[in-house]
Each structure stands twice: as structure tokens, then as C-alpha cells.
Design a protein around this motif. Structure first.
Motif, PDB file in Angstrom:
ATOM      1  N   ALA B  98       0.827  -1.211   0.000  1.00  0.00           N
ATOM      2  CA  ALA B  98       0.000   0.000   0.000  1.00  0.00           C
ATOM      3  C   ALA B  98       0.859   1.258   0.000  1.00  0.00           C
ATOM      4  O   ALA B  98       0.379   2.335  -0.344  1.00  0.00           O
ATOM      5  N   VAL B  99       2.104   1.139   0.393  1.00  0.00           N
ATOM      6  CA  VAL B  99       2.986   2.316   0.413  1.00  0.00           C
ATOM      7  C   VAL B  99       4.260   1.995  -0.368  1.00  0.00           C
ATOM      8  O   VAL B  99       5.347   2.382  -0.001  1.00  0.00           O
ATOM      9  N   ARG B 100       4.048   1.266  -1.456  1.00  0.00           N
ATOM     10  CA  ARG B 100       5.149   0.776  -2.252  1.00  0.00           C
ATOM     11  C   ARG B 100       6.190   1.865  -2.544  1.00  0.00           C
ATOM     12  O   ARG B 100       7.390   1.622  -2.478  1.00  0.00           O
ATOM     13  N   THR B 101       5.734   3.058  -2.860  1.00  0.00           N
ATOM     14  CA  THR B 101       6.679   4.114  -3.254  1.00  0.00           C
ATOM     15  C   THR B 101       7.468   4.657  -2.075  1.00  0.00           C
ATOM     16  O   THR B 101       8.436   5.367  -2.253  1.00  0.00           O
ATOM     17  N   ALA B 102       7.056   4.342  -0.859  1.00  0.00           N
ATOM     18  CA  ALA B 102       7.789   4.840   0.304  1.00  0.00           C
ATOM     19  C   ALA B 102       8.905   3.875   0.692  1.00  0.00           C
ATOM     20  O   ALA B 102       9.665   4.140   1.606  1.00  0.00           O
ATOM     21  N   LEU B 103       8.989   2.736  -0.003  1.00  0.00           N
ATOM     22  CA  LEU B 103      10.034   1.752   0.306  1.00  0.00           C
ATOM     23  C   LEU B 103      10.974   1.616  -0.884  1.00  0.00           C
ATOM     24  O   LEU B 103      10.563   1.799  -2.030  1.00  0.00           O
ATOM     25  N   THR B 104      12.222   1.260  -0.617  1.00  0.00           N
ATOM     26  CA  THR B 104      13.140   1.027  -1.727  1.00  0.00           C
ATOM     27  C   THR B 104      12.794  -0.305  -2.372  1.00  0.00           C
ATOM     28  O   THR B 104      12.134  -1.157  -1.773  1.00  0.00           O
ATOM     29  N   THR B 105      13.261  -0.468  -3.607  1.00  0.00           N
ATOM     30  CA  THR B 105      13.013  -1.709  -4.332  1.00  0.00           C
ATOM     31  C   THR B 105      13.546  -2.903  -3.537  1.00  0.00           C
ATOM     32  O   THR B 105      12.908  -3.950  -3.495  1.00  0.00           O
ATOM     33  N   GLU B 106      14.710  -2.732  -2.911  1.00  0.00           N
ATOM     34  CA  GLU B 106      15.307  -3.856  -2.200  1.00  0.00           C
ATOM     35  C   GLU B 106      14.438  -4.324  -1.036  1.00  0.00           C
ATOM     36  O   GLU B 106      14.306  -5.522  -0.793  1.00  0.00           O
ATOM     37  N   VAL B 107      13.891  -3.365  -0.304  1.00  0.00           N
ATOM     38  CA  VAL B 107      13.032  -3.746   0.820  1.00  0.00           C
ATOM     39  C   VAL B 107      11.796  -4.460   0.286  1.00  0.00           C
ATOM     40  O   VAL B 107      11.402  -5.521   0.781  1.00  0.00           O
ATOM     41  N   TRP B 108      11.207  -3.864  -0.734  1.00  0.00           N
ATOM     42  CA  TRP B 108      10.001  -4.475  -1.299  1.00  0.00           C
ATOM     43  C   TRP B 108      10.294  -5.881  -1.807  1.00  0.00           C
ATOM     44  O   TRP B 108       9.550  -6.825  -1.543  1.00  0.00           O
ATOM     45  N   GLU B 109      11.422  -6.018  -2.512  1.00  0.00           N
ATOM     46  CA  GLU B 109      11.723  -7.324  -3.078  1.00  0.00           C
ATOM     47  C   GLU B 109      11.981  -8.363  -1.988  1.00  0.00           C
ATOM     48  O   GLU B 109      11.594  -9.520  -2.123  1.00  0.00           O
ATOM     49  N   ALA B 110      12.619  -7.932  -0.895  1.00  0.00           N
ATOM     50  CA  ALA B 110      12.859  -8.860   0.210  1.00  0.00           C
ATOM     51  C   ALA B 110      11.532  -9.352   0.785  1.00  0.00           C
ATOM     52  O   ALA B 110      11.339 -10.536   1.052  1.00  0.00           O
ATOM     53  N   LEU B 111      10.594  -8.434   0.933  1.00  0.00           N
ATOM     54  CA  LEU B 111       9.273  -8.797   1.467  1.00  0.00           C
ATOM     55  C   LEU B 111       8.509  -9.694   0.507  1.00  0.00           C
ATOM     56  O   LEU B 111       7.892 -10.674   0.899  1.00  0.00           O
ATOM     57  N   ASN B 112       8.557  -9.306  -0.742  1.00  0.00           N
ATOM     58  CA  ASN B 112       7.827 -10.032  -1.764  1.00  0.00           C
ATOM     59  C   ASN B 112       8.382 -11.451  -1.901  1.00  0.00           C
ATOM     60  O   ASN B 112       7.631 -12.412  -2.039  1.00  0.00           O
ATOM     61  N   ARG B 113       9.711 -11.551  -1.815  1.00  0.00           N
ATOM     62  CA  ARG B 113      10.354 -12.850  -1.921  1.00  0.00           C
ATOM     63  C   ARG B 113       9.899 -13.745  -0.759  1.00  0.00           C
ATOM     64  O   ARG B 113       9.568 -14.908  -0.948  1.00  0.00           O
ATOM     65  N   ALA B 114       9.906 -13.181   0.440  1.00  0.00           N
ATOM     66  CA  ALA B 114       9.483 -13.954   1.607  1.00  0.00           C
ATOM     67  C   ALA B 114       8.072 -14.493   1.390  1.00  0.00           C
ATOM     68  O   ALA B 114       7.782 -15.663   1.619  1.00  0.00           O
ATOM     69  N   TYR B 115       7.214 -13.606   0.894  1.00  0.00           N
ATOM     70  CA  TYR B 115       5.813 -13.989   0.675  1.00  0.00           C
ATOM     71  C   TYR B 115       5.706 -15.104  -0.369  1.00  0.00           C
ATOM     72  O   TYR B 115       5.003 -16.095  -0.175  1.00  0.00           O
ATOM     73  N   LEU B 116       6.425 -14.937  -1.477  1.00  0.00           N
ATOM     74  CA  LEU B 116       6.317 -15.911  -2.560  1.00  0.00           C
ATOM     75  C   LEU B 116       6.967 -17.237  -2.180  1.00  0.00           C
ATOM     76  O   LEU B 116       6.436 -18.310  -2.466  1.00  0.00           O
ATOM     77  N   GLU B 117       8.142 -17.159  -1.525  1.00  0.00           N
ATOM     78  CA  GLU B 117       8.822 -18.400  -1.150  1.00  0.00           C
ATOM     79  C   GLU B 117       8.041 -19.160  -0.086  1.00  0.00           C
ATOM     80  O   GLU B 117       8.132 -20.379   0.005  1.00  0.00           O
ATOM     81  N   PHE B 118       7.296 -18.424   0.717  1.00  0.00           N
ATOM     82  CA  PHE B 118       6.490 -19.116   1.712  1.00  0.00           C
ATOM     83  C   PHE B 118       5.477 -20.028   1.031  1.00  0.00           C
ATOM     84  O   PHE B 118       5.168 -21.119   1.505  1.00  0.00           O
ATOM     85  N   GLN B 119       4.960 -19.552  -0.112  1.00  0.00           N
ATOM     86  CA  GLN B 119       3.995 -20.378  -0.842  1.00  0.00           C
ATOM     87  C   GLN B 119       4.647 -21.677  -1.304  1.00  0.00           C
ATOM     88  O   GLN B 119       4.014 -22.723  -1.334  1.00  0.00           O
ATOM     89  N   GLU B 120       5.936 -21.584  -1.678  1.00  0.00           N
ATOM     90  CA  GLU B 120       6.663 -22.803  -2.048  1.00  0.00           C
ATOM     91  C   GLU B 120       6.788 -23.729  -0.843  1.00  0.00           C
ATOM     92  O   GLU B 120       6.604 -24.937  -0.932  1.00  0.00           O
ATOM     93  N   LEU B 121       7.122 -23.087   0.277  1.00  0.00           N
ATOM     94  CA  LEU B 121       7.279 -23.841   1.522  1.00  0.00           C
ATOM     95  C   LEU B 121       5.990 -24.607   1.833  1.00  0.00           C
ATOM     96  O   LEU B 121       6.004 -25.764   2.249  1.00  0.00           O
ATOM     97  N   GLU B 122       4.878 -23.940   1.592  1.00  0.00           N
ATOM     98  CA  GLU B 122       3.580 -24.555   1.856  1.00  0.00           C
ATOM     99  C   GLU B 122       3.332 -25.770   0.971  1.00  0.00           C
ATOM    100  O   GLU B 122       2.638 -26.698   1.360  1.00  0.00           O
ATOM    101  N   ARG B 123       3.898 -25.716  -0.229  1.00  0.00           N
ATOM    102  CA  ARG B 123       3.673 -26.817  -1.165  1.00  0.00           C
ATOM    103  C   ARG B 123       4.575 -28.016  -0.873  1.00  0.00           C
ATOM    104  O   ARG B 123       4.318 -29.110  -1.348  1.00  0.00           O
ATOM    105  N   THR B 124       5.624 -27.775  -0.091  1.00  0.00           N
ATOM    106  CA  THR B 124       6.541 -28.864   0.242  1.00  0.00           C
ATOM    107  C   THR B 124       5.857 -29.833   1.209  1.00  0.00           C
ATOM    108  O   THR B 124       5.231 -29.397   2.170  1.00  0.00           O
ATOM    109  N   PRO B 125       5.965 -31.150   0.966  1.00  0.00           N
ATOM    110  CA  PRO B 125       5.361 -32.108   1.913  1.00  0.00           C
ATOM    111  C   PRO B 125       5.960 -31.910   3.306  1.00  0.00           C
ATOM    112  O   PRO B 125       7.166 -31.686   3.444  1.00  0.00           O
TER     113      PRO B 125
END
Lengths: 471, 316, 268
Positions: B98-125
Motif C-alpha cells: 500500500a505504500v510501495r513508493t515509500a520503500l526502496t526496491t530492495e526492501v520491497w523485493e525482500a518482502l515479496n520474496r518472503a511472501y512468494l517463497e512461503f507459498q513454495e514452503l507450503e507446497r513442500t510435503p
């Protein structure tokens, strides 16, 4: 072979003046160079593209708009004429809006049927008699143009609410300057990067009278889930103003304020990127959560300027469009510089009859539709499609208008086989405030498919940088 | 700065920190169950883990027995538990987005990565996932976000709100974690079981990644009052209560310098800090560690509320 | 006739609200039929602002109450000198073009029942006779019955039901007038109740129809008459929602209850 389409680059075998320098420059480089640049462009654009997707909504299928690195070029002489035409239109449209919300002279004079206005959904009875600063309703007018000949331009439609796409104009130029600095050094291209400042000046010039000192401007967005959110945040950033959502604003007494960490701060001008029905639940749709309760009362009592002014949308309605040349004559006493596309209104029985008999040659659009959805391109449709569409027209003739299929000009475009002509249109952005300003450039949309005349991004169209050469 | 922007930054950090703390709690529970008890069984710490997470009732209702698999499901993967790591990461990302422009790309990408990788984690048996793996994974991503923020973010108002979120959340979590094991730090418990209590202390320290730090600060010997001192009153310990309050107070002071106005949040932070600065660990233990921690959690929450009020969070 | 109005609208909230914002159309304007002698709108703890007169001649103002707010009472007091103009609205300043009131709204959208009702009008359209006929038609078709309809019912629903209160009758009248090409609008105001008036609420609603020869003329289907000196006209709009005396929002969660007290008295 002579094509029926105007080729913006070639006049027979001769290169037109606008593209002379560009052609020379292309000839001076081996084809590999462009392959390389194309990859580079892709990388840069993908990077920004990723940003687009991130700003937008990755849960929905947000597609990237293809970027073509061949610019579309105008000479300054060509542009000056377009500029006069677009500004003329923007002035007339604003005069029309003022008139229909005040003395409605044009209806009294019998030049436009009142019904078309009063019963139009975009007409807002709530702002009859309200006088926006400087009499301006539409502060950013996007005029969609097509070229059909050396000196022949037609206006496809006007956009008086909040035309989008200007971020592409700025981003495309940015990418081009990074890719081809040498070309910019040799070509003398008029800059477009003053647009955000011009936009800011336009908004500042329409601050309400009650505003003392430097006006506070804010961009009002429906939020990060909106598909144009990237543009909203981009423009706010470039103008150096806050990007706000409805709940950031509140009404108190005569004014509207935004919640900041330093306390409430009064806002004087709001560039809203949300539609009229959602602006204020106390005036329009009571279920809207995007807007600001009481905002319309503050606006109508002169405490804030909303841009575009509520009710401005009636001027860009497709049914009203056919009367724009009339408006230019009526309000400005001038002849239209830019032509309207001849349009048949299916609400008129005679015209309906003609349309139904000629569907194979015509483009038929819904009066209230946008974005190229739900339109029929006669020459590109099967008999079944045409018959099905005819049934829809007969059911509700008033909802449709028809136009001839225009011979959209072509501009050279990089495709898999190399450089090839593809059809283009143009949307310049005219700013109306204390002055009327047109940035020399705009958004050129290109139909990437061979022979296609549909340039809408929702239908697979791409974009190009638009150059105006200094003379 | 818009209040909403400040609020989103603040909550982004709080949720990241909360995910991190949940991982540390789970780690503690996991280690504790590995030690044999005197009667030949194994200590089950899952009940106390759930208590610390403030979710014992909710858990019991939906899962029943506090066994490892259920607790992990609840605290890591459960979409209906707002404090699960899954929900914390999603909330952090939503706030950031919601405040994407107030964060640097690196911070956003770190957060986004955590979110996306968690989905992978969920798919792991689950059979292929060990709890320590999940905990490490979470801590690593939280550190990445924090690190990206420290490295790339302009030190403006937004930086202060983000870090204040970390400080307030971490103070709360350390206090809760301590509260769960407060009795092992009481003098009387020294007699109880020697080796096992020793293990519990080190587990507490390990969960806070403060195991080695403790040794540097206090030398080799474990003593309950020293551990309590370390986690409550030692400013050098980055998870201690005083450290967290100190950080919040610093950021609030910087904010008031920029905005030119002192708020009631400044006063609340300063008062709490002064109290901790004057406190003696002996008195705290003597007067009741549990009561002290309960008071701290309440005062810390009050500080959070005053921050929200002072900067117009959520008011319309 | 001199009428004295007292009208209170009290809101109470189960849990305190963060903020209350209301748009008011609680103040009447002068016309040949009414002269405002005194009028006030007040609420404890509220601030008023952003006031203006809209294109239809409605006097609009904005009330905000900062939170936390447990409740708020809006008190209206006024004195109006009224005259009988047989329902004809004269000397009222407004600038909206009458054909604007041919617009359909969600609540007054045409349906089959409304079309059938409209088709029964036999007098030449646009005449006073036709207008009276429509008013009587509605009064005959929609029996005045309190408590059977909801506030957000559409005219089409009401026709199907055949019952309703003044709001419903008025919206039906508006809908059929528009179907037959007569601009029509919703009016809210007060009525000095007597033994013969329908609806004991002193707060009332009726319709105005635009007739080329007379201009706007009021019709009250609930009482089968045109407004006279017993009526005070306050606000108008395309439908009940658009003309509402109070449109408000209170931010926060929890139950909300509202109590309305109205009294209209003639001064001796």
C-alpha cells in the motif's frame, strides 16, 4: 504498389522529412545493432514492467504493454497544426461544460438536443450552478487522433475525465534516451519531461479563491488494487505531491484535510483518479468506500477544487462527440481545425437503417463503452459476428454509433521480420488551467499485428515514443 | 508524511518482527522437548509456547492436543490465525504494498520474496520439512527485510516509523517469551533440577539468538538473575526490553525534531525508559518478575496506542 | 398561516464512533408560498460549514462531529409564514433545467407495473388534469399502509406490493410521470397534521410535476391534494435518497439507533 494507408515514413520510395535523420541513422548501423538494442530495451522495460506489475495487481492477469523502440515522428510544422486543433477542442469542451451547468445557451439555441445532455448518465445535476475555478472543468483533455493522410487528421474521441497513459509518454521517452543517446544528440527532439511540472502548475492555477499562499495539491487514487495505480503514484511522485486514498482525507467545517504525521493539513486541489459516482457517499453512491464523505459539499461551497470537476464526463460521451464541431463554432466562433470522424447515430432511424445495411464496412461502438471492448470492426468480422451484433443494435439502437473504418496511417515498427509498417493512433494530453498547454508528444499506440487496426492495449496493442522535431 | 503511510510502514515492520518472534518461540519449544525429564519422559513446552503467543484458547478450540504437528500447523501455516507466520508475512506485504513508493526496491523485493517463497514452503510435503528449517527460513527472511531497510532506506520520517514498529513489537515479544519461562529464572527454581533448568536457560537465550552474547557479556556462568538482567536491563542486548524502549524513544525524539512537535508518545516512551534505567534486577525479581513483565506488556501496548493517536493512525 | 417547526433527529451509538459527517438539507428557502421568519439547525459538539445553495435551490450544509462520539442530536427549530398557492411553486430560485427531472434513478426506474399504471392516464399529457389524474391513480393503487415497506424499496417493487407510505407513493408518482414524459421530483418538508391528513408524521414527502403552463406544481398522493398553507417545502431531488434531509455517515463499528421527533404547530 500504392497502399490505401498513409505511410508516415515513405512517400513512394522517398523518405519523408520527419523520418530523414532517423533513416540515415538506421542505415548507418548493422542490423545486429538493433537486435542488441531490442534486447536491451526489453531488459529495461521488463524491469519497469515488473514495477508495473508490482504496482498493479499481480493476482489479476496484468499484462505488460509491448514497447516498440522505433519512434513515431512529427515535424514541428505538422505538430503546430495538431496543437492548434487540440487546444481549440479543449477550449470548446470546457466552454460547453460551463454552459450546460449554467445558462445552457447551446441548448436554448437549438444546437444540441437537451435530452442528450440532461438524461446522460455523466451529467451531474448536483453541480448545476457550481462554478469551478477559472471556469475549467476538464483540466487534462486527452484527444485520440488518427492520421489518414499528409494533412489529414481525425479525432476519434475526447477524454475529459481522467485520461490515462501519460506515464507511458514519459517512461517511453526515458527509455529511448537511455537506449539511443546519440540519436537524441543528432535529432533535436522537443522535450516532454516538463509535463509533470506543467500539470502541477495547471492544478495550482485552479486553486480555490479561499486558498491563500501556495496551494496544497494531492492525487486521489482508489488504491493499489487499481490497474492504473502505477500511473497515479508516478504522477504524484513526479509532481512532488501526496498520493492519497479516500480515508486519508476528511472534511471539517469549510475545508478538506489530509491526515499527516504533523496533524491535519488542508488540501486545496485534488487530482482525483476515481470516477464521479465514488467521490462522495453523501452526494453520489452511498455505498462507496473510496471517496470522502462531505467532499462534494466542500467543493460546491468553494473550499477545494476537484480535477477534473465532477460532471465533466458528459463532454466526452460518444453521443455528445458528434456535436463537438458545433461547440467549436458556437463558443469560439471558429471553424474546427481537426475533423470529427463522420458518425452515424443509431438512435436516428434513417442512420440506423444505413448502419444495418453497411455493417460490413463500418466500425460500430457502444456509446458508453471504452477500451475497444464490445466494438464491431466490420471488415474484420465474420458474417456470424456481424449478424449477432446487428441483433444487439436493433435491440437498443440508442446505445450504438457507427463510423467508417478509417485508413489509419502506418509507422515503421520493429517486428520479428524486421522493420515493417504498422497502424498507429495518437493521444496528446492538453492541460487547461490559467493557460492551455500541450506538451509536444503524447502516447502513440500501435497495432502490433499486421493489418490490424485495433491499437487498444487491451487488444494487444503496443506503444511508441512520439517525437516532435525542433525546426 | 501521510499518516496512512507512516502507519503502513510501522505495521510492515511489526508483522515482520512478529513472524521472526513466532519462529523463535517455536524453536524454543522444539529444543525443550528434546530434553529428557527426571521422570523419564520429555518436557512438553508446546503449552507454554502457545501461551506466549497469546493463542492458547484459540488453539485448544480448533486443534485440541498441543503436539508438535498441530502447533506448527497453527503457528506457521494457519490462514485463520492472524499471528501465524503465513498471516504475518501476508500482512507485512499488504502493508508494504500500500505504500510501495515509500520503500526502496530492495526492501520491497525482500518482502515479496518472503511472501512468494512461503507459498513454495507450503507446497513442500511436511515430511520433508523440519521445524528448525522453517524457523531458520523465517529468521533469514526477516533479517533480509530489516537488512535491506537499514542498507537502502533514506533516514527520513518513514525510516523512523518502520524501526519504531520493530522496537515496539520486539519489546512485546521478549517480554512474553520471558514471561513463559519466568519461573526458571526465580531463585527458588535453582534447587529444582540443576541440569535441566540450565538447559532451559540456554534454550531461552538460544531462541533469542543471545546465547553467545550472554557469554561475552557475563562470562561463562549461568545465573537466573544475570539472564533476567541481560534480557531486561542490558542496553547492549538487542532484544532486551530496555534496548527496545530506548530505540523507540530515539526514533520518537528524532521525529519530534523533524516535525517540531513533541507528542504524548514521546512522553510515554521517555517515562518508560526512565523507569527501566533506574530499575535493579534484584528488586524486579523480588517484587515479582511475572507482575513486572505483565506491567511492561501493558505499558508497551499503551506506548503503541499513543504513537497511533499522536500521528493520527486510523482516524478518519 | 404561521407555522412553528421543531424537529429533532437523535443518533446514539452502541460503541463510540470515530467521526460523524452529515450533509444537511434541513433549511427551507423562500418562495411565494413560504417566507422563512426564523430557522436554526444546531447540534451539541458539532461544527457546521461548507454551506451553499445548490442548483435546485436547496440550502445545503455540512455537519461534522469529531470522535469519539457516543451520540448526536440534530435540532431544527423554525418559523415560517405560509400561503396557499394551490401547490404552484413560484418565486423559488433555481437553475436546473426541468427536463433533467426526466432522468431515471435506481429507486424510480421504470418497470412493467409502472408502465401499465402510466398507460392509464387519459388526459392530454403535460396538462394539470393529467397531473391530477396521475396523483389520484397512485393514491388509488398504493394504499397508504405504514410499516409494510422498507426505506430502500424501489417504485417498481411498491407497485407490485400495492401498499406503502408517503415516500413510496411519491416515488411511484414520480416514476409514472417520467414514463409519460413529465418531469417530476421528490420533495421533503413538513405538514401541519389535522384530523383529515393521512400519516401522523409531521415530516412529510410529496412530488412536484413540471407543467409547461404552470411550472412546478406539488402533488401529495397521500392526502390526494396539492400542498397548501399547511405545507412547508424544504428540499427536492430526483428521488427520496437524493432529496433526503440528512445524508450521513458515522465511522466506526457497532449498532446505531435513531430517534426522530417532529412537531408542527400553527401559531394562533
Amino acid at each position: 504498389m500504392k497502399s490505401r494507408f498513409f505511410n508516415e515514413m515513405y512517400d513512394g520510395d522517398t523518405v519523408r522529412p520527419a523520418y530523414a535523420n532517423l533513416t540515415q541513422w538506421i542505415d548507418g548501423h548493422p542490423p545486429e545493432h538493433f537486435e542488441l538494442k531490442r534486447k536491451e530495451a526489453e531488459t529495461i522495460f521488463r524491469r519497469i514492467g515488473i514495477t508495473f506489475a508490482v504496482y498493479g495487481s499481480e493476482e489479476t492477469s496484468e499484462r505488460l504493454i509491448p514497447f516498440d523502440m522505433m519512434p513515431r515522428v512529427f515535424t514541428e510544422t505538422e505538430w503546430r497544426k495538431l496543437e492548434r486543433g487540440v487546444k481549440q477542442r479543449a477550449r470548446a469542451l470546457n466552454a460547453f461544460l460551463w454552459d450546460i451547468y449554467h445558462r445552457r445557451e447551446i441548448v436554448r439555441a437549438g444546437r444540441i438536443p437537451g435530452d442528450l445532455i440532461w438524461r446522460n448518465e455523466a451529467f451531474e445535476p448536483a453541480v448545476v450552478g457550481t462554478s469551478p475555478a477559472r471556469g475549467v472543468y476538464s483540466h487534462v483533455v486527452g484527444v485520440d487522433l488518427v492520421r489518414t493522410g499528409l494533412d489529414e487528421f481525425f479525432v476519434l474521441e475526447d477524454n475529459c475525465r481522467t485520461p490515462s497513459g501519460v506515464s507511458y509518454m514519459l517512461e517511453n521517452r526515458e527509455i529511448m534516451m537511455r537506449l539511443f543517446p546519440d540519436l537524441f544528440r543528432s535529432s533535436r527532439i522537443l522535450p516532454v519531461d516538463d509535463y509533470p511540472q506543467a500539470l502541477r502548475r495547471t492544478f495550482a492555477s485552479v486553486a480555490p479563491e479561499k486558498c491563500a499562499g501556495e496551494p496544497t495539491i494531492a492525487v486521489l487514487t482508489p488504491g493499489s488494487f487499481n490497474s492504473a495505480y502505477y500511473e497515479h503514484s508516478f504522477l504524484a511522485d513526479q509532481m512532488g505531491v501526496e498520493l492519497v486514498e479516500g480515508p486519508d482525507l476528511f472534511v471539517d467545517g469549510d475545508f478538506v484535510y489530509m491526515r499527516t504525521t504533523r496533524g491535519p493539513q488542508r488540501v486545496d486541489v485534488i487530482y482525483r483518479r476515481i470516477d464521479d459516482p465514488f467521490i462522495d457517499p453523501l452526494c453520489f453512491r452511498p455505498d462507496s468506500l473510496l471517496g470522502v464523505p462531505g467532499l462534494m459539499n466542500v467543493y460546491r461551497s468553494g473550499g477545494v477544487q476537484i480535477c477534473s470537476a465532477p460532471g465533466a464526463g458528459v463532454a466526452d460521451d460518444k453521443a455528445i462527440y458528434t456535436y463537438v464541431p458545433e461547440m467549436i463554432r458556437f463558443y469560439l466562433g471558429e471553424e474546427p481545425i481537426l475533423n470529427n470522424v463522420p458518425t452515424w447515430r443509431c438512435s436516428e432511424p434513417d442512420e440506423l437503417k444505413y448502419v444495418l445495411e453497411h455493417l460490413g464496412e463500418l466500425v460500430v461502438k457502444e456509446v458508453h463503452g471504452s477500451g475497444g471492448y464490445g466494438m464491431l470492426v466490420g471488415p474484420a468480422s465474420t458474417k456470424e459476428e456481424i449478424d449477432a451484433y446487428a441483433a444487439r443494435i436493433r435491440h437498443d439502437p440508442g446505445d450504438f454509433i457507427a463510423q467508417p473504418t478509417l485508413a489509419l496511417s502506418t509507422s515503421p515498427t520493429f517486428v520479428d521480420q524486421g522493420l515493417a509498417p504498422r497502424h498507429v493512433d495518437l493521444r496528446p494530453y492538453c492541460l487547461v488551467g490559467e493557460t492551455v498547454h500541450l506538451t509536444p508528444g503524447g502516447l502513440t499506440r500501435v497495432a502490433m499485428r499486421e493489418g490490424s487496426l485495433v491499437v487498444n492495449s487491451s487488444q494487444g496493442g503496443g506503444v511508441k515514443d512520439t517525437w516532435v522535431l525542433a525546426e | 508524511m501521510l499518516s496512512r503511510t507512516a502507519e503502513n510502514l510501522y505495521w510492515t515492520a511489526r508483522y515482520v518482527e512478529r513472524a521472526d518472534c513466532t519462529a523463535r518461540l517455536l524453536e524454543m519449544g522444539y529444543r525443550m522437548q528434546l530434553i529428557p525429564t527426571a521422570d523419564g519422559g520429555f518436557a512438553s513446552e508446546w503449552e507454554s509456547v502457545l501461551t506466549a503467543a497469546g493463542a492458547r484458547g484459540d488453539f485448544a478450540e480448533r486443534y485440541g492436543d498441543a503436539v508438535e504437528r498441530n502447533v506448527v500447523s497453527f503457528l506457521v501455516f494457519d490462514a485463520a490465525n492472524p499471528s501465524s507466520i503465513k498471516c504475518c508475512l501476508a500482512s507485512a506485504r499488504n502493508n508494504a504494498r500500500a505504500v510501495r513508493t515509500a520503500l526502496t526496491t530492495e526492501v520491497w523485493e525482500a518482502l515479496n520474496r518472503a511472501y512468494l517463497e512461503f507459498q513454495e514452503l507450503e507446497r513442500t510435503p511436511r515430511s520433508e520439512l523440519s521445524l528448525p528449517q522453517i524457523c531458520d527460513w523465517t529468521k533469514r527472511h526477516a533479517a533480509e527485510v530489516r537488512g535491506a531497510h537499514e542498507n537502502t532506506q533514506l533516514e527520513n520520517e518513514g525510516y523512523r516509523f518502520f524501526n519504531m514498529g520493530h522496537a515496539v513489537e520486539r519489546g512485546d515479544n521478549t517480554a512474553r517469551l520471558l514471561d513463559v519461562k519466568y519461573y526458571v529464572l526465580l531463585p527458588t527454581s535453582d534447587m529444582v533440577g540443576g541440569g535441566i533448568d540450565n538447559y532451559q536457560w540456554t534454550t531461552l537465550l538460544r531462541a533469542l539468538s543471545a546465547h553467545r552474547a550472554y557469554h561475552w557479556a557475563y562470562g561463562g556462568d549461568y545465573a537466573p538473575s544475570r539472564i533476567a538482567h541481560f534480557l531486561i536491563l542490558n542496553r547492549a542486548c538487542p532484544r532486551s526490553l530496555v534496548h527496545c524502549v530506548n530505540a523507540a524513544e530515539d526514533h520518537l525524539t528524532e521525529l519530534s525534531r523533524v516535525t517540531g512537535q513533541r507528542t504524548e508518545a514521546n512522553d510515554a516512551a521517555a517515562a518508560l525508559l526512565a523507569e527501566l534505567a533506574d530499575a535493579e534486577i534484584g528488586d524486579i525479581v523480588h517484587d515479582g518478575l511475572h507482575e513486572f513483565l505483565g506491567r511492561f506488556v501493558a505499558r508497551n501496548a499503551d506506548l503503541g496506542q499513543k504513537i497511533a493517536d499522536s500521528y493520527l493512525f486510523g482516524k478518519v | 398561516m404561521r407555522l412553528i417547526v421543531e424537529h429533532s433527529t437523535s443518533y446514539s451509538f452502541e460503541a463510540p464512533r470515530k467521526r460523524v459527517v452529515q450533509s444537511h438539507r434541513l433549511t427551507p428557502s423562500d418562495s411565494a408560498a413560504q417566507t422563512i421568519r426564523a430557522w436554526s439547525v444546531a447540534a451539541d459538539g458539532a461544527s457546521f460549514g461548507a454551506a451553499f445553495v445548490d442548483g435546485a435551490g436547496n440550502r445545503v450544509s455540512t455537519m461534522t462531529v469529531p470522535g469519539p462520539v457516543d451520540g448526536v442530536a440534530v435540532l431544527v427549530r423554525g418559523e415560517v409564514e405560509t400561503a396557499d398557492t394551490a401547490g404552484v411553486l413560484r418565486g423559488h430560485r433555481e437553475t436546473v433545467a426541468p427536463p433533467v427531472y426526466l432522468r431515471e434513478t435506481w429507486a424510480t426506474a421504470a418497470g412493467i407495473g409502472l408502465h401499465e399504471l402510466g398507460a392509464q392516464v387519459s388526459a392530454p399529457l403535460g396538462t394539470l388534469d393529467a397531473a391530477h389524474e396521475m396523483c389520484a391513480l397512485v393514491a388509488d393503487t398504493i394504499a397508504y399502509t405504514p410499516g409494510v415497506t422498507e426505506a430502500d424499496m424501489t417504485a417498481a417493487d411498491v407497485v407490485e406490493l400495492g401498499q406503502g407510505v408517503c415516500q413510496d407513493q411519491t416515488q411511484v408518482l414520480i416514476a409514472i410521470a417520467r414514463i409519460r414524459g413529465t418531469p417530476a421530483r421528490y420533495v421533503t418538508g413538513y405538514l401541519l397534521a389535522g384530523d383529515e391528513t393521512v400519516g401522523d408524521e409531521a415530516s412529510h414527502a410529496w412530488a412536484e410535476l413540471y407543467l409547461p403552463d404552470l411550472g412546478w406544481v406539488g402533488f401529495d398522493p397521500a392526502n390526494r391534494c396539492c400542498p397548501d398553507a399547511r405545507y412547508i417545502r424544504v428540499s427536492s431531488g430526483l428521488d427520496a435518497l437524493d432529496a433526503a434531509p440528512i445524508r450521513g455517515i458515522s465511522l466506526g463499528a457497532g449498532e446505531e439507533s435513531m430517534d426522530i421527533q417532529v412537531s408542527v404547530a400553527a401559531q394562533q
